[in-house]
Structure formats: structure tokens, C-alpha cells
Design an enzyme around this catalytic site. Structure first.
Site, short mmCIF file in Angstrom:
data_model
loop_
_atom_site.label_atom_id
_atom_site.label_comp_id
_atom_site.label_asym_id
_atom_site.label_seq_id
_atom_site.Cartn_x
_atom_site.Cartn_y
_atom_site.Cartn_z
N LEU A 198 0.95 -1.24 -0.04
CA LEU A 198 0.15 0.12 0.15
C LEU A 198 0.83 1.30 0.14
O LEU A 198 0.41 2.30 -0.35
CB LEU A 198 -0.89 0.01 1.12
CG LEU A 198 -1.94 -1.22 1.28
CD1 LEU A 198 -2.68 -1.01 2.72
CD2 LEU A 198 -2.99 -1.25 0.27
N ASP A 235 5.09 14.55 12.71
CA ASP A 235 5.33 14.20 11.34
C ASP A 235 4.03 14.27 10.46
O ASP A 235 3.61 13.44 9.63
CB ASP A 235 5.73 12.77 11.28
CG ASP A 235 6.51 12.48 9.69
OD1 ASP A 235 6.80 13.47 9.11
OD2 ASP A 235 6.32 11.34 9.33
N GLY A 253 5.30 3.74 5.39
CA GLY A 253 4.90 4.19 6.70
C GLY A 253 6.06 4.99 6.94
O GLY A 253 7.22 5.03 6.39
N GLY A 254 5.96 5.52 8.33
CA GLY A 254 7.17 6.17 8.98
C GLY A 254 8.35 5.11 9.03
O GLY A 254 9.51 5.67 8.97
N PHE A 255 8.32 3.96 9.03
CA PHE A 255 9.60 3.08 9.35
C PHE A 255 9.37 1.85 8.90
O PHE A 255 10.02 0.87 8.99
CB PHE A 255 9.87 3.07 10.96
CG PHE A 255 8.96 2.26 11.67
CD1 PHE A 255 8.97 0.89 12.13
CD2 PHE A 255 7.58 2.94 12.13
CE1 PHE A 255 7.81 0.53 12.83
CE2 PHE A 255 6.84 2.40 12.92
CZ PHE A 255 6.83 0.98 13.17
N VAL A 304 3.91 -0.88 4.15
CA VAL A 304 2.47 -1.37 4.56
C VAL A 304 1.69 -2.28 3.52
O VAL A 304 1.80 -2.01 2.45
CB VAL A 304 1.51 -0.07 4.75
CG1 VAL A 304 0.37 -0.16 5.28
CG2 VAL A 304 2.40 1.13 5.71
#
Length: 655
Positions: A334, A454, A337-339, A342
Site C-alpha cells: 500500500l 510528522d 509508512g514512517g518506518f 505497509v
């Protein structure tokens, strides 16, 4: 790599970069101007090279040939026509030169790329069967390639050995997303699909290059080791940003490094002692909490004792999530993400979920993982993404499981893949702004307060009804109640980071307010927060917006599709929202409103618009009545005029 090693490596790279710059030509001047033209393409920049640009100005394996209208590039063993370069997504749209020039092209080799690229996701792969012995036109998974006779076929399925055995050649080629659907609907032909090409994502310069450009530098390679990236600045070479330091004396650097190392070691010792103390307290609190409220089964007791923050969070097994995502199939990605990446998954109970997979299990990543679990498991708000659970910290991989939000991000709808659909009308954008502001105000009012850190349109998701779900709390921080700020190294996404936070290393709730101001300007303009293809002074959207508003040129910023020039009410609302965004973007944090005030202002703008609509509707109704009653003798014209006058309003322009 532990934190100490990272610190010393950064120092060594910084000093070596400075030393390399002292020898030979100044790369900042050598690589200027930063952008160049190649064929029909303008504003081509790092990591691409072309013409007589020195190798230090780009990446040697990404050299363009600009002899014709369409640039060419060699990737692996093939030469490709470059149809488009997207710097925002780091995507190349390419097509083989032989295919580009053929009337009914026949690819000779399967597509291969080097480790400087990866295939864009989602990707589409087509199987082509050439010169088959039998007529397979009735096969449900095959489409006839008309320009090659009746015995060559296309398929969206992987190679089928039963079909391939009777054909002279079978190869797989990459195509643009949706190619097969267009073929089956007769919207595109075999030749058109091949000539559309496919997309690859380049991996060089991700993240740091934007930071370098925003700080006034030029991205490039190390003159000694061309595979190593550098930021060329007016006063020397940095590792990633011109804001890493402005010292011009080696002696000052040596003294600074010495003091820094000494201070760092002292800080580490103090940090170790404090962390040890806090860890002992947490363990004691965890045991007490477990004994009072929980009776976990033996297999999970160890996890709960060592991770008290997830006591109220469901623990998934790695195998369960592996099956839910079809072994983390790349076609189910998808986004990032931040880390971590997904993936779309489906649980055994039928729920669709988004599974965030950690990139690597190092200390920093585990810390962010635990931070996100701790925060999300305690939050309940209709505009915040819901956390369903996670894997154990002792699992093979660290995974977070969220509710699946099906409609993509606000960034997608404003200036991404869904932007052309025009789904985000001004009323919807207004609701997005209000709901996002409400979720941030909720976080700031939490005890202890939570700073998201963020806030950006890529972290604002939209559900099927286009309502907001704010996500990605990997960088969030619980804010102590008894302090005004927290001193911490600036983190976040370029273009959204609070300049006061970046300058003073002091994180406050006003840092989120600044980032939200950037989001407001994106909502108004449909432009990304950072775009290095724009004019140098307009790369940063916040700076561009402030300058436009200062110069009375708001109309130049606003998305022309919103009706700013044709609808007075929309113009008034956008002007008021721009005024609020301008206040949020003030460089001094004390000049910015709180998120509570932001919510009040946005709701006030919407409330005023709703009242205006209601009055307008009443006037329209009365005017219709007037038209009907003109034929009825008993009513006088005076009564009609009185009714009209009592309902009139005087527009009140602002800002």
C-alpha cells in the site's frame, strides 16, 4: 550499527568530505546550474548526468543521452527511451528503443534492471506467447496480437508451460498499471501498451537530496568515491545538508569534534544511569499491573512483562499475519509508512487490515515500534487510525496491524495518482482541514500531551466516505506536563519541519501547528510541500505561500479548479483559510495559534458559509414564490420588496 558507531562514522564522513573539497575544483561551482535540459525534458537534476557534466554532479550509472527529442538511458543491458521523470516519486517512465521505433514490436529479452532501481509498485507483468502452433484465441486468459497474425497472444497470468511448449518464444514484460484492463476493454492495443513502457523507481538520493537542496546545496557524488553521495554547499561539502555546520577552520573543527566527543560520552553515561533507573521502575510497575489485572497464558507472559505498554493490545502471531498478506506479496503493498512498508491483509475473521512491516530490527526501529504501539493503544478518536494489534517484540519481525483505510492519502488526491479524479472539491477539502485539526487538538489535549511530529498529507488517510484518519505515529512523542518544550534532534519530513524546532532543537505543540499550516497550503494549492522541479525560490511550498500572500498574489497559489475566480463564497473561504495558514507558518512559534484556536477558526469559517447558504436558499425560495405570486392580484409589490429587503445581507470580505 549502535548509536556510538553512527556518531563517529558521521564525524569521519563530515571531516573527509571537507578535506576532499579542499582539493581540486569547487564542486558547488562545477555542478551549477543545478538543473539542465535534455532533449524535450526541462529541469533535469541529480542523480542524472548528461553532456559534459562532470561525474561528481550525478550518479555514473544514470547518464542520459540527449541527442534526440527523447532522452535515452542504459539500464542493465538494454537502452531505453525516457518518456518521463517524476522527482516527487523518483520514477522513470521508460520504453525499450526497439519497441519505441517498431510498428509491431517484438521484445527480444525479458526486462531486467540494475540494483540502482526497483520496479515501481504496483507493477503489471504481461506474458507474451509468439508464433504458437495452435489457434488459442478461444482461451479465456489470452488476447490475440492482431498485428502479428492469429497465433501470438498476450496474457496477464504468469507463464503457462502448457501453452508455451507449442510456441516459438514466451517472455514476460513489464507494463504500466492497468494495461491489461485497457486491453480487455479495447481501449489500448498491443502496440500502444508496449509503447507506454513501464516505470522504475531509482534508489539514489532518497531523502537526503531534498534536504540538501532545501538547505541551499547541490546534490552530487564524492569526487574520490563516486558511489558515495555528498551535498555541495557554497562554503564546502557536507554529508547531507548545508546546515550541518559553517566552520571554515580545521582547528575549529578539531576542537568542536573533541568537545563534542567529550560531551557525548558524558551525556551517554548520564543517559545510561537514568535509563537504568527508569527501566527498574517500569519493570516494577509492570509486575504490579500484571498481578492486579491480568492472567495471561504462559506463552505471552514474557512479552507482557517486558512490554507493559501493549497490555491492552492484541498480540498477533507472525504466521497469522504472513498468511493474511500472502507472504507479504509485493502486489499488496500500500505504500511506505514512517518506518516500514505497509501491506494489505485479510484476517481469518474477514477484516481487511493494513500491516506495517518494520524495515530492520535495530534498536532505533524497535524504539519507534514500541512508541507507536504505546501511543495508539491508548487513543480513541474518530479521526485517528485504529490500531488492532501487533506482534510480540520477540517475534521474527515487528509488525503493526491497523484498520484498513481504503481511499488513499490526501496527498494522493491533491497531487498524486488520484488527483485527476477531482474527488476533493472545496467543501470536502474544508472538512479534511477541520477533521485533521480536531485530531491534532485531541492529541495536544491528551495527558500527557502528544506531539505527532510528522504531520503531512501523506499521513492523512481518507476512508470510503472521505473522512480523515490521521496515521503514522512512529515519530510521535509523549510531552511532559511540567515543561514548555523538549530538546531533541529535529525529525520529520522536509518541507513540513518547524524552522524554530530545526533552529533551536526545541519541540513544542507549535511544531505540529507549523506542519498543519503547510497542509493547509497544500489543500489550497494542490501542490506538494516540496518540489525541486519548481523555481528555486518556490521549491518549499511554505516559503512560496508566504511570499504570494505577502505580495497580494494569493490567486497565483490557489488551485484554479476550486473556483477561486468564479465563486465569491469559495474565494472568501479560501482567503480566510489562507490567512489562518499564514499565521500557522510564522517562524516564531509564539506567533502561531494553538490547535484548539485553529479548530475554532476553521469551524467558524464553515459555520459562516453554512449560514450564508441557508440565507441564499431562503432568498431563492422567496424569489420563486415572488415569481408565482406576480399573477395573484391581492398581493402588492410593496410586500414583495419588503420581504426581499429583510433578508438581504452585505458581504463581509476579510484578509
Amino acid at each position: 550499527m549502535n548509536p556510538y558507531s553512527s556518531f563517529f562514522v558521521s564525524i569521519i564522513l563530515f571531516i573527509s568530505a571537507r578535506s576532499s573539497n579542499s582539493q581540486g575544483d569547487d564542486p558547488f561551482k562545477t555542478c551549477a546550474p543545478y538543473s539542465f535540459s535534455c532533449g524535450s525534458m526541462k529541469n533535469v537534476t541529480y542523480p542524472f548526468l548528461a553532456g559534459d557534466r562532470p561525474p561528481v554532479c550525478g550518479y555514473t550509472n544514470m547518464t542520459l543521452t540527449c541527442e534526440n527529442e527523447s532522452p535515452k538511458i542504459v539500464i542493465g543491458l538494454e537502452e531505453y527511451i525516457v518518456k518521463n521523470i517524476s522527482y516527487r516519486e523518483r520514477l522513470l517512465t521508460i520504453v525499450e528503443t526497439d519497441i519505441w521505433s517498431g510498428d509491431c514490436p517484438r521484445p527480444s529479452n525479458e526486462t531486467t534492471i540494475t540494483n540502482a532501481y526497483e520496479f515501481a509498485s504496483p507493477k503489471e507483468v504481461l506474458s507474451i506467447y509468439y508464433d504458437c502452433l495452435n489457434d488459442l484465441s478461444a482461451h479465456k486468459d489470452l488476447i490475440v496480437i492482431r498485428c502479428r497474425g492469429n497465433h501470438s497472444y498476450l496474457s496477464a497470468k504468469p507463464k503457462n508451460s502448457d501453452i508455451a511448449k507449442d510456441c516459438s518464444q514466451t517472455i514476460e514484460v513489464h507494463a504500466m498499471e492497468g494495461a491489461w484492463d485497457r486491453l480487455t476493454r479495447n481501449e489500448s492495443s498491443y502496440v500502444e501498451v508496449l509503447k507506454e513502457g513501464f516505470q522504475v523507481k531509482w534508489l539514489v538520493g532518497a531523502g537526503w537530496c531534498t534536504e540538501c537542496v532545501l538547505s541551499g546545496g547541490i546534490c552530487g557524488s564524492n569526487p574520490s568515491v563516486l558511489e558515495q553521495t555528498n551535498c555541495f554547499c557554497p562554503d564546502g561539502t557536507r554529508y547531507a545538508s548545508c546546515e550541518q555546520g559553517n566552520s571554515k577552520s580545521k582547528k575549529k573543527i578539531a576542537i568542536g569534534v573533541g568537545c563534542g566527543v567529550g560531551g557525548f560520552l558524558v551525556a551517554c553515561l548520564l543517559s545510561f544511569l537514568v535509563q537504568k533507573y527508569l527501566r527498574q521502575r517500569r519493570q516494577a510497575a509492570s509486575k504490579t499491573l500484571l498481578s492486579q489485572n491480568f492472567s495471561p497464558d504462559p506463552s505471552s507472559k514474557r512479552d507482557l512483562e517486558e512490554c507493559p505498554s501493549i497490555l491492552y493490545t492484541h498480540i498477533f502471531s507472525y504466521k497469522e499475519l504472513e498468511e493474511a498478506t500472502n507472504n507479504f506479496d509485493s502486489s499488496r503493498e500500500l505504500g511506505d509508512g514512517g518506518f516500514g512498508t505497509v501491506y494489505l491483509g485479510k484476517l481469518q475473521d474477514g477484516r481487511s487490515v493494513a500491516v506495517k512491516r518494520l524495515y530492520e530490527n535495530n534498536y532505533k526501529r524497535v524504539e519507534q515500534f514500541m512508541n507507536e504501539v504505546k501511543i495508539l493503544s491508548s487513543l480513541r478518536h474518530e479521526n485517528l487510525v485504529t490500531l488492532y494489534g501487533c506482534t510480540s517484540r520477540h517475534s521474527r519481525e515487528l509488525l503493526l496491524v491497523y484498520e484498513f483505510i481504503p481511499n488513499g492519502t490526501v496527498a494522493d488526491h491533491l497531487h498524486g495518482d488520484h488527483a485527476q479524479k477531482g474527488a476533493l472539491t472545496w467543501p470536502i477539502r474544508m472538512n479534511v482541514a477541520i477533521e485533521t485539526a480536531e485530531s491534532l487538538a485531541y492529541l495536544h489535549a491528551f495527558e500527557p500531551p502528544i506531539i505527532h511530529r510528522d504531520v503531512k498529507t501523506n499521513n492523512i488517510l481518507l476512508d470510503s466516505n472521505l473522512h480523515v484518519k490521521v496515521a503514522d505515529f512512529g515519530l510521535s512523542r509523549l510531552f511532559p506536563l511540567d515543561v514548555t518544550h523538549v530538546s531533541t534532534t529535529p525529525q520529520g519530513t522536509p518541507g513540513y519541519v518547524d524552522p524554530d524546532y530545526h533552529k533551536c532543537y526545541q519541540l513544542t505543540d507549535k511544531s505540529d501547528v507549523y506542519s498543519f499550516g503547510v497542509v493547509l497550503m497544500e489543500i489550497i494549492s494542490s501542490k506538494p510541500a516540496v518540489d525541486i522541479t519548481r523555481h528555486r525560490q518556490e521549491i518549499n511550498l511554505a516559503i512560496m505561500a508566504i511570499n504570494k500572500i505577502h505580495n497580494g498574489a494569493l490567486h497565483e497559489l490557489v488551485d484554479p479548479n476550486l473556483g477561486f475566480d468564479t465563486d465569491y463564497r469559495v474565494k472568501k473561504m479560501i482567503t480566510l483559510v489562507a490567512e489562518l495558514g499564514f499565521r500557522c507558518l510564522q517562524e516564531e512559534k509564539d506567533m502561531r495559534p494553538s490547535m484548539v484556536e485553529v479548530v475554532e477558526v476553521l469551524k467558524g469559517i464553515k459555520r459562516e458559509e453554512d449560514e450564508t447558504k441557508k440565507k441564499t436558499s431562503e432568498l431563492d425560495t422567496q424569489m420563486n414564490d415572488v415569481g408565482l405570486l406576480k399573477t395573484v392580484p391581492p398581493f402588492s409589490p410593496d410586500s414583495v420588496m419588503d420581504n426581499w429587503g429583510s433578508k438581504s445581507t452585505t458581504p463581509n470580505a476579510s484578509a
